[in-house]
Enzyme design. Sequence first.
Site, PDB file in Angstrom:
ATOM      1  N   ASP A  95      -8.708  -3.404   5.755  1.00 55.97           N
ATOM      2  CA  ASP A  95      -8.339  -3.157   7.136  1.00 55.97           C
ATOM      3  C   ASP A  95      -7.061  -3.948   7.380  1.00 55.97           C
ATOM      4  O   ASP A  95      -6.997  -5.131   7.039  1.00 55.97           O
ATOM      5  CB  ASP A  95      -9.454  -3.637   8.069  1.00 55.97           C
ATOM      6  CG  ASP A  95      -9.207  -3.281   9.511  1.00 55.97           C
ATOM      7  OD1 ASP A  95      -8.753  -2.158   9.784  1.00 55.97           O
ATOM      8  OD2 ASP A  95      -9.477  -4.130  10.390  1.00 55.97           O
ATOM      9  N   ASP A  97      -4.503  -4.834  10.482  1.00 59.49           N
ATOM     10  CA  ASP A  97      -4.229  -4.743  11.910  1.00 59.49           C
ATOM     11  C   ASP A  97      -2.940  -5.474  12.243  1.00 59.49           C
ATOM     12  O   ASP A  97      -2.691  -6.573  11.734  1.00 59.49           O
ATOM     13  CB  ASP A  97      -5.360  -5.379  12.729  1.00 59.49           C
ATOM     14  CG  ASP A  97      -6.628  -4.552  12.723  1.00 59.49           C
ATOM     15  OD1 ASP A  97      -6.526  -3.310  12.747  1.00 59.49           O
ATOM     16  OD2 ASP A  97      -7.717  -5.147  12.702  1.00 59.49           O
TER      17      ASP A  97
END
Length: 160
Positions: A95, A97
């Site tokens: 992930d 971000d």
Amino acid sequence: MGGNDAVLLLGSNQGRRVLRIRDAVNALAREARVRSVSRFYSSEPFGRRLQPWFLNVAVRIGAEMAPWDLLALAKRLEREAGRVAAGRWGPRPLDVDIILMGSRTVMEPGLVVPHPSMALRRFCLAPVAEVAPEAVVPPGKRTVAELLATCEDTLEVTAI
């Protein structure tokens, strides 16, 4: 924090987590100037509890690119690590971000910077505070270090 600096949070809770994150940091270094990388943090999962714990790392880069270009890079790194569309807050191989982009604020469908829930999540603030403690987070004008000191998140986060 420099006006062109950005801070990304990389996380993984599937497969060879350390290797996936290191590969992503190396790929970032080919696209931007990596200024600093935090230690690894082990964190209790947020949202869906019954899954492996995450490893997280914050990376501060000199990003001369537009917000949408940085988002495209983040999504490409996720795909290259094997991420496919899945449910919210579920397990994932990688992930990426965008947490901060200097003092910029972006409020568009599909892209919000600073990350809208960063101040509520210790797993984000702890590594980001290592690479950019002095960064002022709009709109409240508090620094990352101040946000970490007052964060009420009780999920376990440990530097390793």
